[in-house]
Design a protein around this motif. Sequence first.
Motif, mmCIF file in Angstrom:
data_model
loop_
_atom_site.group_PDB
_atom_site.id
_atom_site.type_symbol
_atom_site.label_atom_id
_atom_site.label_comp_id
_atom_site.label_asym_id
_atom_site.label_seq_id
_atom_site.Cartn_x
_atom_site.Cartn_y
_atom_site.Cartn_z
ATOM 1 N N THR A 59 0.555 -1.343 0.245
ATOM 2 C CA THR A 59 -0.421 -0.034 0.032
ATOM 3 C C THR A 59 0.621 0.784 0.052
ATOM 4 N N THR A 60 1.901 0.938 0.223
ATOM 5 C CA THR A 60 2.541 2.256 0.315
ATOM 6 C C THR A 60 3.097 2.689 -1.428
ATOM 7 N N VAL A 61 2.933 4.207 -1.901
ATOM 8 C CA VAL A 61 2.471 4.473 -2.999
ATOM 9 C C VAL A 61 3.813 6.014 -2.833
ATOM 10 N N VAL A 62 4.624 6.015 -4.195
ATOM 11 C CA VAL A 62 5.913 6.038 -4.450
ATOM 12 C C VAL A 62 5.775 7.453 -5.749
ATOM 13 N N TRP A 63 5.795 8.835 -5.493
ATOM 14 C CA TRP A 63 6.126 9.543 -6.486
ATOM 15 C C TRP A 63 7.159 9.496 -7.311
ATOM 16 N N LEU A 64 7.402 9.696 -8.101
ATOM 17 C CA LEU A 64 8.935 9.379 -8.535
ATOM 18 C C LEU A 64 9.497 10.117 -9.557
ATOM 19 N N PRO A 65 9.439 11.778 -9.560
ATOM 20 C CA PRO A 65 9.177 12.623 -10.328
ATOM 21 C C PRO A 65 10.614 12.685 -11.628
#
Length: 164
Positions: free
Chosen positions: A82-88
Motif C-alpha cells: 500500500t506504499t505509494v511513491v512518486w518518482l518525478p
Amino acid sequence: MTSVPRVLAVLDELLRDAGPDRRGALWQLAEQGRELDANLVRLPPGGEVGEHQEDVLDVLLVVVAGSGRITAMGEPLELTPTTVVWLPRTSRRALAAGPDGLTCLTVHRRRPGLTIRSAAAPAPSHEGGESPCMLDRVCPGCGRLSPDPEPVFCSRCGERFAER
C-alpha cells in the motif's frame, strides 16, 4: 467511438494466477487510445532494478505485495504493501526487493510516439546513439537498450517489449 469504463484486471487474481515464481511484467495496460501506461511488475526475492533516470515522465509506483527499498536521489525509502511513491522525471532511482520479493504497479503518461523526419532534415547535433533499426530493442519502461535481438522483457525493469 466513446470509451466505456470497465474493469481491466483484478490484481489479487493476477498474482494468484501468475504463481510465486513468475517475475517481470505480470500485466500491462494495453487499451487502444489510452493516455496512460501501467504495468504490474514482480521482482524476485533480492531482485534489483539498477540505478536509472527517467528523463521524460513522472512515474507513480504502488506496492501491491512484498517489500523492498527504493533509493531515490541517494535517499533510501522503505516499501511495504500500500506504499505509494512518486518518482518525478529526472530523478535517479534504484529498486531492490526484500526477502519475499516485491510486486508493484507503475503508472505514467503514455510515452510519446516516435516521430519520422524527412531524410533531408539534419539531425540536431546533440542527438546520437544507436541507429533507428535498434529502436525496437529500447525498453519502453526504462530506456535501456537490450542486447537481445528479440527481447520479450527488459532485464533491468521487467517491462514487456511490444509484440513483433
